[in-house]
Design a protein around this motif. Structure first.
Motif, mmCIF file in Angstrom:
data_model
loop_
_atom_site.group_PDB
_atom_site.id
_atom_site.type_symbol
_atom_site.label_atom_id
_atom_site.label_comp_id
_atom_site.label_asym_id
_atom_site.label_seq_id
_atom_site.Cartn_x
_atom_site.Cartn_y
_atom_site.Cartn_z
ATOM 1 N N ALA A 36 3.727 -0.182 10.899
ATOM 2 C CA ALA A 36 4.328 -1.054 9.884
ATOM 3 C C ALA A 36 3.403 -1.260 8.691
ATOM 4 O O ALA A 36 3.857 -1.260 7.547
ATOM 5 C CB ALA A 36 4.709 -2.399 10.500
ATOM 6 N N ALA A 37 2.114 -1.412 8.922
ATOM 7 C CA ALA A 37 1.184 -1.639 7.810
ATOM 8 C C ALA A 37 1.208 -0.470 6.827
ATOM 9 O O ALA A 37 1.181 -0.669 5.611
ATOM 10 C CB ALA A 37 -0.229 -1.863 8.345
ATOM 11 N N ALA A 38 1.282 0.749 7.340
ATOM 12 C CA ALA A 38 1.319 1.929 6.465
ATOM 13 C C ALA A 38 2.630 1.977 5.677
ATOM 14 O O ALA A 38 2.632 2.200 4.464
ATOM 15 C CB ALA A 38 1.142 3.197 7.283
ATOM 16 N N VAL A 39 3.746 1.754 6.361
ATOM 17 C CA VAL A 39 5.055 1.829 5.718
ATOM 18 C C VAL A 39 5.227 0.721 4.679
ATOM 19 O O VAL A 39 5.851 0.922 3.635
ATOM 20 C CB VAL A 39 6.177 1.778 6.780
ATOM 21 C CG1 VAL A 39 7.544 1.609 6.149
ATOM 22 C CG2 VAL A 39 6.140 3.039 7.640
ATOM 23 N N GLU A 40 4.649 -0.433 4.938
ATOM 24 C CA GLU A 40 4.781 -1.567 4.022
ATOM 25 C C GLU A 40 3.761 -1.535 2.884
ATOM 26 O O GLU A 40 3.821 -2.369 1.980
ATOM 27 C CB GLU A 40 4.670 -2.867 4.813
ATOM 28 C CG GLU A 40 5.843 -3.041 5.764
ATOM 29 C CD GLU A 40 5.674 -4.153 6.779
ATOM 30 O OE1 GLU A 40 4.692 -4.941 6.690
ATOM 31 O OE2 GLU A 40 6.521 -4.251 7.694
ATOM 32 N N ALA A 41 2.869 -0.563 2.894
ATOM 33 C CA ALA A 41 1.863 -0.458 1.830
ATOM 34 C C ALA A 41 2.527 -0.037 0.515
ATOM 35 O O ALA A 41 3.540 0.669 0.502
ATOM 36 C CB ALA A 41 0.794 0.559 2.214
ATOM 37 N N ALA A 42 1.954 -0.483 -0.575
ATOM 38 C CA ALA A 42 2.479 -0.151 -1.899
ATOM 39 C C ALA A 42 2.579 1.357 -2.069
ATOM 40 O O ALA A 42 1.680 2.106 -1.692
ATOM 41 C CB ALA A 42 1.568 -0.743 -2.972
ATOM 42 N N GLY A 43 3.701 1.789 -2.597
ATOM 43 C CA GLY A 43 3.882 3.189 -2.938
ATOM 44 C C GLY A 43 4.423 4.083 -1.849
ATOM 45 O O GLY A 43 4.681 5.255 -2.088
ATOM 46 N N TYR A 44 4.612 3.572 -0.636
ATOM 47 C CA TYR A 44 4.993 4.419 0.488
ATOM 48 C C TYR A 44 6.311 5.170 0.235
ATOM 49 O O TYR A 44 6.411 6.362 0.523
ATOM 50 C CB TYR A 44 5.094 3.594 1.770
ATOM 51 C CG TYR A 44 5.237 4.449 3.011
ATOM 52 C CD1 TYR A 44 4.119 4.952 3.650
ATOM 53 C CD2 TYR A 44 6.484 4.766 3.522
ATOM 54 C CE1 TYR A 44 4.236 5.746 4.788
ATOM 55 C CE2 TYR A 44 6.612 5.556 4.651
ATOM 56 C CZ TYR A 44 5.490 6.042 5.281
ATOM 57 O OH TYR A 44 5.616 6.838 6.390
ATOM 58 N N PHE A 45 7.325 4.506 -0.296
ATOM 59 C CA PHE A 45 8.632 5.132 -0.510
ATOM 60 C C PHE A 45 8.847 5.610 -1.951
ATOM 61 O O PHE A 45 9.976 5.939 -2.332
ATOM 62 C CB PHE A 45 9.758 4.161 -0.121
ATOM 63 C CG PHE A 45 9.906 3.974 1.358
ATOM 64 C CD1 PHE A 45 10.495 4.941 2.155
ATOM 65 C CD2 PHE A 45 9.450 2.811 1.968
ATOM 66 C CE1 PHE A 45 10.640 4.770 3.524
ATOM 67 C CE2 PHE A 45 9.588 2.624 3.337
ATOM 68 C CZ PHE A 45 10.182 3.612 4.117
ATOM 69 N N ASP A 46 7.802 5.698 -2.749
ATOM 70 C CA ASP A 46 7.961 6.073 -4.158
ATOM 71 C C ASP A 46 8.618 7.437 -4.348
ATOM 72 O O ASP A 46 9.309 7.657 -5.347
ATOM 73 C CB ASP A 46 6.618 6.036 -4.891
ATOM 74 C CG ASP A 46 6.119 4.628 -5.121
ATOM 75 O OD1 ASP A 46 6.838 3.659 -4.797
ATOM 76 O OD2 ASP A 46 4.986 4.489 -5.628
ATOM 77 N N ALA A 80 9.940 2.066 -12.828
ATOM 78 C CA ALA A 80 9.002 3.100 -13.249
ATOM 79 C C ALA A 80 8.564 3.981 -12.081
ATOM 80 O O ALA A 80 7.392 4.317 -11.951
ATOM 81 C CB ALA A 80 7.794 2.466 -13.948
ATOM 82 N N GLY A 81 9.507 4.321 -11.209
ATOM 83 C CA GLY A 81 9.211 5.195 -10.078
ATOM 84 C C GLY A 81 8.530 4.532 -8.905
ATOM 85 O O GLY A 81 8.134 5.196 -7.949
ATOM 86 N N VAL A 82 8.398 3.223 -8.938
ATOM 87 C CA VAL A 82 7.756 2.477 -7.867
ATOM 88 C C VAL A 82 8.818 1.741 -7.052
ATOM 89 O O VAL A 82 9.585 0.944 -7.599
ATOM 90 C CB VAL A 82 6.717 1.472 -8.407
ATOM 91 C CG1 VAL A 82 6.120 0.638 -7.290
ATOM 92 C CG2 VAL A 82 5.631 2.204 -9.187
ATOM 93 N N VAL A 83 8.874 2.045 -5.736
ATOM 94 C CA VAL A 83 9.831 1.413 -4.823
ATOM 95 C C VAL A 83 9.125 0.292 -4.080
ATOM 96 O O VAL A 83 8.084 0.510 -3.463
ATOM 97 C CB VAL A 83 10.385 2.444 -3.810
ATOM 98 C CG1 VAL A 83 11.301 1.762 -2.804
ATOM 99 C CG2 VAL A 83 11.090 3.582 -4.528
ATOM 100 N N THR A 84 9.702 -0.899 -4.120
ATOM 101 C CA THR A 84 9.161 -2.039 -3.397
ATOM 102 C C THR A 84 10.178 -2.445 -2.336
ATOM 103 O O THR A 84 11.378 -2.527 -2.602
ATOM 104 C CB THR A 84 8.901 -3.230 -4.337
ATOM 105 O OG1 THR A 84 8.037 -2.787 -5.390
ATOM 106 C CG2 THR A 84 8.249 -4.384 -3.605
#
Length: 91
Positions: A36-46, A80-84
């Motif tokens: 979960a920590a990796a998936v929830e990190a900024a930029g993971y789904f960009d 701007a291409g960033v998924v949150t």
């Protein structure tokens, strides 16, 4: 690890909120060996910025090669291409 496209599937359109571009929301699944920590990190789904919309749901099977866990996420913004994303906070 990083996001792996082969673990992601868009299952269905689940309804619309309003009209126009990105009004229809999607239900997606994602399975990964990441925790979960990796998936929830900024930029993971960009990499999916053009394929997701604000309000889409992602049901995620996490840490499949360790202690598997299910978490649900909602896309909160795409700019701007960033998924949150945000994790589900209610049962």
């Amino acid at each position: 690890m990083a996001f792996q496209l082969n673990g992601f599937v868009r299952l269905a359109s689940i309804g619309a909120v309003g009209s126009g571009a990105n009004a229809t929301k999607a239900l997606c699944t994602y399975h990964t060996n990441d925790d979960a920590a990796a998936v929830e990190a900024a930029g993971y789904f960009d990499n999916l910025a053009k394929d997701l919309a604000k309000g889409d749901f992602i049901m995620a099977g996490l840490d499949i090669d360790g202690t598997p866990q299910l978490k649900n996420y909602i896309v909160t913004t795409i700019a701007a291409g960033v998924v949150t994303i945000a994790a589900q906070t209610t049962a």
